[in-house]
Design an enzyme around this catalytic site. Structure first.
Site, PDB file in Angstrom:
ATOM      1  N   HIS A 104      20.536 -25.199   4.201  1.00  0.00           N
ATOM      2  CA  HIS A 104      21.591 -24.759   3.296  1.00  0.00           C
ATOM      3  C   HIS A 104      22.719 -25.793   3.319  1.00  0.00           C
ATOM      4  O   HIS A 104      22.834 -26.580   4.274  1.00  0.00           O
ATOM      5  CB  HIS A 104      22.139 -23.409   3.736  1.00  0.00           C
ATOM      6  CG  HIS A 104      21.188 -22.275   3.534  1.00  0.00           C
ATOM      7  ND1 HIS A 104      21.595 -20.967   3.567  1.00  0.00           N
ATOM      8  CD2 HIS A 104      19.846 -22.243   3.303  1.00  0.00           C
ATOM      9  CE1 HIS A 104      20.556 -20.173   3.359  1.00  0.00           C
ATOM     10  NE2 HIS A 104      19.481 -20.925   3.206  1.00  0.00           N
ATOM     11  N   GLU A 155      25.857 -25.527   3.913  1.00  0.00           N
ATOM     12  CA  GLU A 155      26.746 -25.419   5.074  1.00  0.00           C
ATOM     13  C   GLU A 155      26.099 -26.010   6.316  1.00  0.00           C
ATOM     14  O   GLU A 155      26.768 -26.717   7.089  1.00  0.00           O
ATOM     15  CB  GLU A 155      27.116 -23.951   5.340  1.00  0.00           C
ATOM     16  CG  GLU A 155      27.906 -23.297   4.232  1.00  0.00           C
ATOM     17  CD  GLU A 155      27.037 -22.582   3.201  1.00  0.00           C
ATOM     18  OE1 GLU A 155      27.561 -21.700   2.508  1.00  0.00           O
ATOM     19  OE2 GLU A 155      25.827 -22.908   3.076  1.00  0.00           O
ATOM     20  N   CYS A 209      25.969 -17.181   3.775  1.00  0.00           N
ATOM     21  CA  CYS A 209      24.989 -16.187   4.203  1.00  0.00           C
ATOM     22  C   CYS A 209      25.206 -15.944   5.703  1.00  0.00           C
ATOM     23  O   CYS A 209      25.934 -16.688   6.368  1.00  0.00           O
ATOM     24  CB  CYS A 209      23.573 -16.682   3.917  1.00  0.00           C
ATOM     25  SG  CYS A 209      23.018 -18.010   5.020  1.00  0.00           S
ATOM     26  N   CYS A 249      24.551 -19.069   7.866  1.00  0.00           N
ATOM     27  CA  CYS A 249      25.570 -20.116   7.746  1.00  0.00           C
ATOM     28  C   CYS A 249      26.901 -19.686   8.356  1.00  0.00           C
ATOM     29  O   CYS A 249      27.573 -20.483   9.008  1.00  0.00           O
ATOM     30  CB  CYS A 249      25.745 -20.506   6.287  1.00  0.00           C
ATOM     31  SG  CYS A 249      24.308 -21.381   5.623  1.00  0.00           S
TER      32      CYS A 249
END
Length: 157
Positions: free
Chosen positions: A53, A55, A83, A86
């Site tokens: 992701h 992040e 999420c 993250c």
């Protein structure tokens, strides 16, 4: 000191580059003071790594740039509400503050398979001291989903 809006603009620009490259519409930027340590987008599809992701990618790069796993004085701008994975990683890195634009609901509306656990709830339940601020350049961040949805060969994960 870089403003949250300036940092978010970098994340939005990087997310757009990710969409053009066939990735999903998420970007993240990390800075300490005026120094930008990382600006990354999702690379889940290109790396076949479900944890890649924006992040997580930005945290990996920022930690390498700073030479430490702890980013205590750093601020983060991410185009979408983090999420749970993250948000936990941002907590573990001990970032000072996280700014986000679009919400988990926006992500779900675009067709992503999100866990609908608010980032604020992750922080509260976990007893984290990370400060979380929503709505930074939200319209620009939400537009990223429309740009991604317009891609005929997009991959939804």
């Amino acid at each position: 000191m870089m403003t949250p809006q300036q940092l978010m603009a970098l994340a939005v620009e990087k997310a757009r580059a990710g969409v053009v490259a066939g990735q999903s519409p998420f970007g993240c930027a990390i800075a300490v003071g005026d120094e930008v340590l990382a600006v990354c987008h999702n690379t889940v599809v290109s790396t076949t790594d479900i944890t890649a992701h924006a992040e997580v990618n930005a945290l990996r790069l920022a930690c390498r740039q700073a030479g430490t796993i702890l980013l205590e004085n750093c601020v983060v701008a991410t185009t979408c509400e983090p999420c749970p994975m993250c948000m936990a990683a941002l907590h573990w890195a001990r970032v000072r503050e996280v700014f986000y634009g679009a919400t988990i609901a926006d992500t779900s509306a675009a067709g992503f398979n999100e866990l609908t656990i608010a980032a604020a709830d992750v922080l509260t339940v976990g007893g984290s001291s990370v400060k979380l601020t929503s709505g930074i350049l939200r319209d620009e961040c939400r537009t990223l989903f429309d740009e991604w949805l317009a891609q005929p060969d997009r991959v939804l994960y």
